[in-house]
Design a protein around this motif. Structure first.
Motif, PDB file in Angstrom:
ATOM      1  N   MET A 120       0.843  -1.193   0.000  1.00  0.00           N
ATOM      2  CA  MET A 120       0.000   0.000   0.000  1.00  0.00           C
ATOM      3  C   MET A 120       0.883   1.250   0.000  1.00  0.00           C
ATOM      4  N   THR A 121       0.550   2.234  -0.835  1.00  0.00           N
ATOM      5  CA  THR A 121       1.325   3.461  -0.894  1.00  0.00           C
ATOM      6  C   THR A 121       0.918   4.398   0.245  1.00  0.00           C
ATOM      7  N   ARG A 122       1.810   5.356   0.515  1.00  0.00           N
ATOM      8  CA  ARG A 122       1.502   6.342   1.550  1.00  0.00           C
ATOM      9  C   ARG A 122       0.277   7.164   1.167  1.00  0.00           C
ATOM     10  N   LEU A 123       0.131   7.496  -0.102  1.00  0.00           N
ATOM     11  CA  LEU A 123      -1.030   8.251  -0.549  1.00  0.00           C
ATOM     12  C   LEU A 123      -2.318   7.481  -0.272  1.00  0.00           C
ATOM     13  N   GLN A 124      -2.291   6.174  -0.528  1.00  0.00           N
ATOM     14  CA  GLN A 124      -3.470   5.360  -0.263  1.00  0.00           C
ATOM     15  C   GLN A 124      -3.803   5.347   1.229  1.00  0.00           C
ATOM     16  N   GLU A 125      -2.788   5.365   2.068  1.00  0.00           N
ATOM     17  CA  GLU A 125      -3.021   5.389   3.506  1.00  0.00           C
ATOM     18  C   GLU A 125      -3.753   6.657   3.927  1.00  0.00           C
ATOM     19  N   PHE A 126      -3.448   7.769   3.283  1.00  0.00           N
ATOM     20  CA  PHE A 126      -4.090   9.025   3.660  1.00  0.00           C
ATOM     21  C   PHE A 126      -5.594   9.004   3.367  1.00  0.00           C
ATOM     22  N   VAL A 127      -6.017   8.348   2.298  1.00  0.00           N
ATOM     23  CA  VAL A 127      -7.453   8.292   2.016  1.00  0.00           C
ATOM     24  C   VAL A 127      -8.126   7.144   2.757  1.00  0.00           C
ATOM     25  N   ASP A 128      -7.398   6.068   3.002  1.00  0.00           N
ATOM     26  CA  ASP A 128      -7.990   4.932   3.710  1.00  0.00           C
ATOM     27  C   ASP A 128      -8.287   5.256   5.174  1.00  0.00           C
ATOM     28  N   GLY A 129      -7.400   6.013   5.821  1.00  0.00           N
ATOM     29  CA  GLY A 129      -7.531   6.255   7.250  1.00  0.00           C
ATOM     30  C   GLY A 129      -8.847   6.885   7.661  1.00  0.00           C
ATOM     31  N   PRO A 130      -9.203   8.065   7.123  1.00  0.00           N
ATOM     32  CA  PRO A 130     -10.455   8.706   7.535  1.00  0.00           C
ATOM     33  C   PRO A 130     -11.700   7.968   7.085  1.00  0.00           C
ATOM     34  N   VAL A 131     -11.582   7.131   6.068  1.00  0.00           N
ATOM     35  CA  VAL A 131     -12.720   6.291   5.672  1.00  0.00           C
ATOM     36  C   VAL A 131     -12.897   5.157   6.670  1.00  0.00           C
ATOM     37  N   ALA A 132     -11.794   4.539   7.059  1.00  0.00           N
ATOM     38  CA  ALA A 132     -11.861   3.415   7.996  1.00  0.00           C
ATOM     39  C   ALA A 132     -12.420   3.834   9.348  1.00  0.00           C
ATOM     40  N   ASP A 133     -12.098   5.073   9.806  1.00  0.00           N
ATOM     41  CA  ASP A 133     -12.598   5.490  11.120  1.00  0.00           C
ATOM     42  C   ASP A 133     -13.923   6.242  11.043  1.00  0.00           C
ATOM     43  N   GLY A 134     -14.519   6.311   9.867  1.00  0.00           N
ATOM     44  CA  GLY A 134     -15.859   6.863   9.724  1.00  0.00           C
ATOM     45  C   GLY A 134     -15.947   8.357   9.562  1.00  0.00           C
ATOM     46  N   ARG A 135     -14.805   9.050   9.478  1.00  0.00           N
ATOM     47  CA  ARG A 135     -14.872  10.497   9.295  1.00  0.00           C
ATOM     48  C   ARG A 135     -15.312  10.880   7.888  1.00  0.00           C
TER      49      ARG A 135
END
Length: 390
Positions: free
Chosen positions: A1-16
């Motif tokens: 997983m790329t760092r860019l993908q982590e930035f979009v995955d994070g707030p989606v995973a926590d419901g923000r």
């Protein structure tokens, strides 16, 4: 997983966020896109060509359209706007920005096109949101979160604006937002065309921005995202952007995609050219992306940066995401679009949650901090750290 993908995955995973799209591209041809989540909570999967309400990253586009008309000789930067907007020929000026609306003095000189581009015309937001002028801007003009179904047509909107005094004498201050909406009306009157056609002919068609408009693009209804305030739905795919607005807002009314705004950014980075076609002159791009107004210390909108035409220009680096020379802006619907001229880089973030405070803006700040690191790496300098890792 790329760092860019982590930035979009994070707030989606926590419901923000229900979903988001992020894009970083360079003039060398490199491009990375990250997509996460869904177009609405419980809705269809997000895609790289999903359509978002881009809010204030409309402003650089409005400025570019204005400069395109300057390039063509239709407008002049120092032309008086009363030629096209007689409603603003002789507005009164508040003696104090936070004072009563009837405590005014005469205007000392006419407002110019340059004033509107640089937000120096005198109409717009000040830091004191409790001031009478702010109540008038929000109440009379509906200057706030984009609400295209509620704003009256341009003639009525200008009639209301003419009743609101300027916050400062033209050229003697900086006030946010309203100047871009005034510009939109001026462009329409100067060309005798609706603003959507002005934008299409000058920018969207030559740049291939087929998904950018003031309403859901043709064939784009299935790709239209929903807009939220927290987890509360504000506007769905069949909402206010599903039909043409009475007042096309040059300050924040467009919908677009990451690829479309990227094309706009690449044009600016290439000195006004895109795929061999001239859209703006190099001088117009230089003016847009150069400091035209330096913020007074502590300015809540510019945060110690400068303003060009249609966007901010970084002149200091107080935060990890600041890069000297960076041009662009953030939109209140959770969007951001910036160019980094020294590194030939465009960065676009498209979310679907209205920005309500520091926690929301950090979603974008972390992404932009990573872009700043990439830019530093391209220059071979020491990278900064995103705020989340401080």
């Amino acid at each position: 997983m790329t760092r860019l993908q982590e930035f979009v995955d994070g707030p989606v995973a926590d419901g923000r966020l229900a979903g988001a799209v992020a894009l970083i591209a360079t003039t060398d041809g490199d491009r990375e896109v990250a997509v996460a989540g869904r177009q609405a909570f419980g809705g269809a999967p997000m895609t790289r060509d999903s359509v978002f309400r881009i809010a204030s990253i409309t402003k650089p586009i409005t400025a570019a359209a204005t400069m395109a008309l300057v390039d063509r000789g239709v407008l002049e930067l120092d032309a008086e706007v009363r030629r096209w907007l007689p409603e603003l020929a002789d507005p009164p000026v508040l003696r104090r920005p936070d004072g009563p609306l009837d405590d005014t003095e005469p205007i000392e000189r006419p407002i110019t096109v340059r004033d509107l581009l640089g937000f120096g015309g005198g109409h717009g937001f000040i830091a004191d949101f409790g001031a009478p002028v702010m109540a008038a801007l929000f109440g009379e003009l509906l200057q706030g979160p984009p609400a295209p179904a509620q704003v009256p047509p341009p003639a009525e909107w200008l009639r209301r604006l003419a009743r609101i005094p300027l916050v400062h004498q033209p050229g003697r201050g900086w006030t946010y937002n309203t100047g871009a909406d005034i510009l939109g009306v001026l462009l329409s009157r100067a060309t005798e065309q609706p603003l959507d056609r002005v934008f299409a002919e000058l920018l969207f068609e030559p740049l291939g921005m087929t998904d950018t408009d003031f309403t859901t693009p043709r064939g784009g209804a299935a790709r239209m995202t929903s807009l939220y305030r927290g987890s509360t739905l504000v506007d769905g795919p069949d909402g206010q952007w599903s039909h043409p607005p009475a007042f096309p807002s040059g300050a924040g009314g467009l919908v677009s995609t990451a690829a479309d705004w990227c094309a706009f950014g690449l044009m600016l980075l290439n000195g006004g050219r895109y795929r061999g076609r001239s859209v703006l002159t190099e001088e117009s791009v230089r003016l847009m992306t150069s400091p035209q107004h330096v913020a007074e210390p502590g300015n809540m909108f510019l945060q110690d940066q400068a303003w060009g035409f249609g966007g901010s220009v970084d002149i200091v680096t107080p935060e990890p995401w600041n890069v000297v020379g960076r041009y662009g802006w953030i939109g209140g619907t959770g969007t951001a679009g910036y160019i980094y001229p020294g590194a030939g880089t465009v960065a676009v973030w498209l979310g679907q949650r209205e920005l309500q405070g520091p926690d929301d803006s950090d979603l974008i700040g972390d992404f932009l901090g990573d872009v700043a690191d990439r830019v530093a790496a391209r220059h071979g300098s020491q990278p900064t750290r995103p705020r989340s890792s401080e």
